[in-house]
Design a protein around this motif. Structure first.
Motif, PDB file in Angstrom:
ATOM      1  N   PRO A 285     -77.812 -95.805  32.958  1.00 52.41           N
ATOM      2  CA  PRO A 285     -78.907 -95.732  31.967  1.00 52.41           C
ATOM      3  C   PRO A 285     -78.737 -96.706  30.813  1.00 52.41           C
ATOM      4  N   TYR A 286     -77.530 -96.811  30.280  1.00 52.79           N
ATOM      5  CA  TYR A 286     -77.298 -97.702  29.146  1.00 52.79           C
ATOM      6  C   TYR A 286     -77.323 -99.165  29.585  1.00 52.79           C
ATOM      7  N   LEU A 287     -76.816 -99.435  30.788  1.00 53.28           N
ATOM      8  CA  LEU A 287     -76.873-100.801  31.295  1.00 53.28           C
ATOM      9  C   LEU A 287     -78.312-101.231  31.542  1.00 53.28           C
ATOM     10  N   HIS A 288     -79.132-100.319  32.025  1.00 54.96           N
ATOM     11  CA  HIS A 288     -80.542-100.619  32.265  1.00 54.96           C
ATOM     12  C   HIS A 288     -81.263-100.972  30.971  1.00 54.96           C
ATOM     13  N   LEU A 289     -81.070-100.151  29.940  1.00 64.24           N
ATOM     14  CA  LEU A 289     -81.724-100.416  28.655  1.00 64.24           C
ATOM     15  C   LEU A 289     -81.212-101.711  28.029  1.00 64.24           C
ATOM     16  N   SER A 290     -79.928-101.992  28.191  1.00 61.00           N
ATOM     17  CA  SER A 290     -79.370-103.230  27.629  1.00 61.00           C
ATOM     18  C   SER A 290     -79.913-104.460  28.357  1.00 61.00           C
ATOM     19  N   CYS A 291     -80.076-104.370  29.672  1.00 61.18           N
ATOM     20  CA  CYS A 291     -80.599-105.508  30.435  1.00 61.18           C
ATOM     21  C   CYS A 291     -82.045-105.817  30.054  1.00 61.18           C
ATOM     22  N   ILE A 292     -82.837-104.785  29.819  1.00 66.98           N
ATOM     23  CA  ILE A 292     -84.219-105.022  29.392  1.00 66.98           C
ATOM     24  C   ILE A 292     -84.238-105.719  28.038  1.00 66.98           C
ATOM     25  N   THR A 293     -83.379-105.293  27.131  1.00 67.99           N
ATOM     26  CA  THR A 293     -83.301-105.950  25.816  1.00 67.99           C
ATOM     27  C   THR A 293     -82.885-107.412  25.956  1.00 67.99           C
ATOM     28  N   MET A 294     -81.937-107.707  26.847  1.00 62.26           N
ATOM     29  CA  MET A 294     -81.522-109.089  27.064  1.00 62.26           C
ATOM     30  C   MET A 294     -82.654-109.929  27.654  1.00 62.26           C
ATOM     31  N   MET A 295     -83.450-109.321  28.528  1.00 60.82           N
ATOM     32  CA  MET A 295     -84.575-110.060  29.101  1.00 60.82           C
ATOM     33  C   MET A 295     -85.613-110.396  28.030  1.00 60.82           C
ATOM     34  N   VAL A 296     -85.795-109.517  27.055  1.00 60.83           N
ATOM     35  CA  VAL A 296     -86.714-109.819  25.951  1.00 60.83           C
ATOM     36  C   VAL A 296     -86.203-111.014  25.153  1.00 60.83           C
ATOM     37  N   LEU A 297     -84.901-111.039  24.883  1.00 65.72           N
ATOM     38  CA  LEU A 297     -84.334-112.180  24.161  1.00 65.72           C
ATOM     39  C   LEU A 297     -84.427-113.457  24.990  1.00 65.72           C
ATOM     40  N   LEU A 298     -84.238-113.328  26.291  1.00 63.07           N
ATOM     41  CA  LEU A 298     -84.306-114.502  27.157  1.00 63.07           C
ATOM     42  C   LEU A 298     -85.733-115.002  27.341  1.00 63.07           C
ATOM     43  N   SER A 299     -86.699-114.151  27.062  1.00 64.20           N
ATOM     44  CA  SER A 299     -88.097-114.563  27.254  1.00 64.20           C
ATOM     45  C   SER A 299     -88.518-115.663  26.280  1.00 64.20           C
ATOM     46  N   TYR A 300     -87.848-115.789  25.144  1.00 64.51           N
ATOM     47  CA  TYR A 300     -88.235-116.825  24.169  1.00 64.51           C
ATOM     48  C   TYR A 300     -88.037-118.229  24.741  1.00 64.51           C
TER      49      TYR A 300
END
Length: 627
Positions: A180-195
């Motif tokens: 669960p925590y890895l999933h939420l962290s990966c989504i946050t990283m994808m948001v940062l990578l989207s820039y």
């Protein structure tokens, strides 16, 4: 002079920040190029990118090696960190091979961390160079080191797969716990990578639009422009498709996995009981009276140990097959240090010191041990090898359960065939309550059931039908094997489960959330203080967090793409206005030049001669006088 000085200072104040900014940016680019390419004397203009591709063909062919080295180093480092529960066992195995005790696990952890830091630094530098629009050129020193990193990581991965494949089981369990925590962290990283992804996709789209518009104006160059447009579209697909595919998988992945720590509060079982593995080996020398006393002080449910039998029939406590690691036999009898401990008489074994090694900082068994007090150090230095009867006296007095591994004597030992019956006799002679004995050895079990019916028979990881035939209701299993081999079947059969060896809080939390009854641990002091399982989460709360983060991710990524599109349009407008301004300026300049040419080509009337009748004087042409 003062006015000139003040004007110079004003100009310097206006130009100073601009010069400082340009200088800082130039130094920044030079530093990046120097770290990546090892060319510190080259100017940024020499490495500026020209054309569509960011690097030469050689760099294009080698860059996947850098990505592979980075991915392999990340995987190896993550696997080794997640298997930290097995560090002591790994150090012990390496000790058996090398004969030298050291924290080999931490040494490998440092090595893998260095490899990860090196490869990630090169990847970041390459990304920054591409971001700034400069050509990639990786120095040959870096290329050789990258190949070396791949070879080192491949070697250790092969060793893990062949000799320590249990590490992959631990890695899989850690993914379940942290899912669960890895999933939420990966989504946050994808948001940062989207820039940066949005920046490149929008930039490529603007260039594609520009190329498409040029096709109608340049008929002869249509084929070249069309091929360039195809490359732009291919680059967009290569960048955007994996990004959005991974993002989509992260948004829907909770539907496809199971985490033991996602449990309702009313379904959470009681805290597992604790068996002190060889006593309390982080607080005192293992398999000594001091160690078992420390385990009792920390409210251990039971005591675990390993038993050998001396050549004269005395069961004593020892884990290794020889005496090198935990006694001072190298000082007393170095030539006999590799002889199996069962071939010594108890009169000699009882004279060996079993605690001095624990005080030595170079031979401490665990790297995260708390420092001992002076009283504990003095007590540890006086510890000797205890007999089984000494341990049973402590268990009888404290009402603690006892579980042990009984090691059979080697060939030509006088108790080779009767060691089980001899140990049963020693246990019964101590008058300890029989239900306090967890009988684990499987050899000659029928005799044990007949002679000591009160012993609680403990089995291994056997099928449920076989356990029922032998009337066994307790199993002692490796936690890695259990979670991959029918945990539900054992729980459905109402079998009591004890796991070994559980040292890390996340493994203990996994056992707690899985309703395991007890665990064997080296770290009894830490696990005793845990009042609630780590990484526990209610499923409803996780679903709310999951949906909220998915919606927030979509909004953020859409806003980032809109921002980049708006910024590119603004830059395009500024470029068009500046180009129109330069066009009007060039037209006015041409007009002025044509007017001047006409004035110079005008004919001038002759001046009146003397004697002629005076007439109204003719004024000279203004352009002529100006000339």
């Amino acid at each position: 002079m003062e006015k000139e000085d003040t004007s110079n200072t004003r100009q310097w104040k206006k130009c100073g920040p601009c010069m400082a900014g340009n200088c800082n940016h130039e130094c920044y680019i030079t530093c990046i190029i120097g770290l990546y390419s090892c060319h510190w004397e080259a100017t940024p203009e020499e490495n500026s990118r020209h054309g569509f591709c960011c690097c030469s063909l050689t760099e294009q062919l080698f860059y996947p090696f850098l990505i592979i080295a980075f991915c392999v180093s990340v995987l190896l480092l993550f696997v080794w960190i997640e298997t930290s529960n097995e560090y002591h066992g790994f150090d012990w195995v390496v000790y058996l091979v090398t004969g030298y005790w050291y924290f080999w696990s931490l040494l490998l952890l440092s090595l893998f961390g260095i490899l990860f830091a090196y490869t990630s630094l090169l990847v970041i530098l390459g990304f920054l160079l591409v971001w700034e629009g400069y050509e990639l050129y990786l120095h040959w020193n870096h290329k050789i080191l990258i190949v070396l990193v791949i070879l080192i990581c491949t070697f250790f991965m092969a060793v893990l797969c062949i000799y320590w494949n249990d590490r992959w089981l631990t890695f899989g369990l850690s993914l379940k716990v942290f899912a669960p925590y890895l999933h939420l962290s990966c989504i946050t990283m994808m948001v940062l990578l989207s820039y940066p992804v949005a920046f490149y996709l929008v930039t490529l789209e603007q260039e594609a639009i520009f190329r498409r518009d040029k096709i109608t104006h340049h008929k002869r160059k249509r084929s070249k422009i069309f091929s360039r447009l195809t490359k732009l579209r291919a680059a967009q697909v290569a960048i955007g498709l994996p990004f959005f595919f991974i993002l989509l998988c992260l948004c829907v992945v909770p539907w496809g996995y199971y985490s033991p720590c996602l449990v309702e509060k009313n379904k959470l079982g009681p805290k597992p009981d604790l068996f002190g593995h060889r006593g309390a080996p982080m607080l005192a020398p293992e398999n000594t009276i001091m160690s078992f006393e420390k385990a009792v002080e920390n409210r251990a449910f039971g005591l675990e140990t390993d038993i050998y039998i001396s050549i004269d029939g005395v069961p004593f406590l020892m884990h290794d097959h020889d005496l090198r690691r935990t006694t001072n036999i190298m000082e007393v009898m170095p030539n006999s240090s590799r002889i199996q401990s069962s071939f010594f008489y108890w009169s000699f074994l009882s004279t060996l010191n079993a605690g001095k090694w624990f005080v030595d900082s170079w031979r401490q068994p665990f790297h995260n041990m708390k420092p001992l007090s002076e009283a504990d150090k003095e007590k540890a230095r006086k510890q000797m090898i205890p007999k089984l009867s000494d341990l049973l006296k402590i268990a009888k007095q404290a009402k603690k359960y006892v579980i042990f591994d009984l090691n059979g004597p080697p060939p030509k030992h006088p108790f080779r065939n009767t060691y089980v019956r001899h140990v049963v006799k020693v246990i019964l002679d101590t008058k300890i309550e029989q239900h306090l004995i967890y009988w684990l050895p499987g050899f000659d079990r029928d005799y044990v059931k007949q002679k000591a019916p009160g012993f609680q028979q403990v089995g291994r990881l056997s099928p449920v039908e076989e356990l029922r035939r032998e009337n066994i209701s307790i199993i002692n299993v490796d936690y890695k094997r259990l979670f991959h081999n029918g945990l539900r079947d054992y729980k459905a059969a109402d079998i009591t489960i004890n796991l070994y060896i559980v040292n890390k809080p996340w493994v203990f939390s996994l056992a707690w959330c899985s309703r395991i009854h007890s665990v064997t641990t080296d770290n009894i002091e830490l696990l005793r203080q845990i009042d609630y399982p780590y990484y526990f989460m209610v499923p409803s709360y996780y679903r709310i967090m999951w949906l909220f983060l998915d919606i927030l991710t979509v909004v953020f990524i859409f806003a980032i793409f809109c921002f980049h599109w708006w910024r590119e349009n603004q830059i395009e407008k500024v470029f068009e206005s500046s180009s129109s301004y330069t066009d009007t300026e060039s037209i006015s300049l041409k007009r002025r030049k044509s007017e001047k040419a006409e004035t110079f080509s005008m004919t001038v009337e002759p001046l009146p001669q003397a004697g002629e009748s005076p007439q109204t004087p003719v004024a000279p042409a203004p352009d002529l006088t100006r000339a």
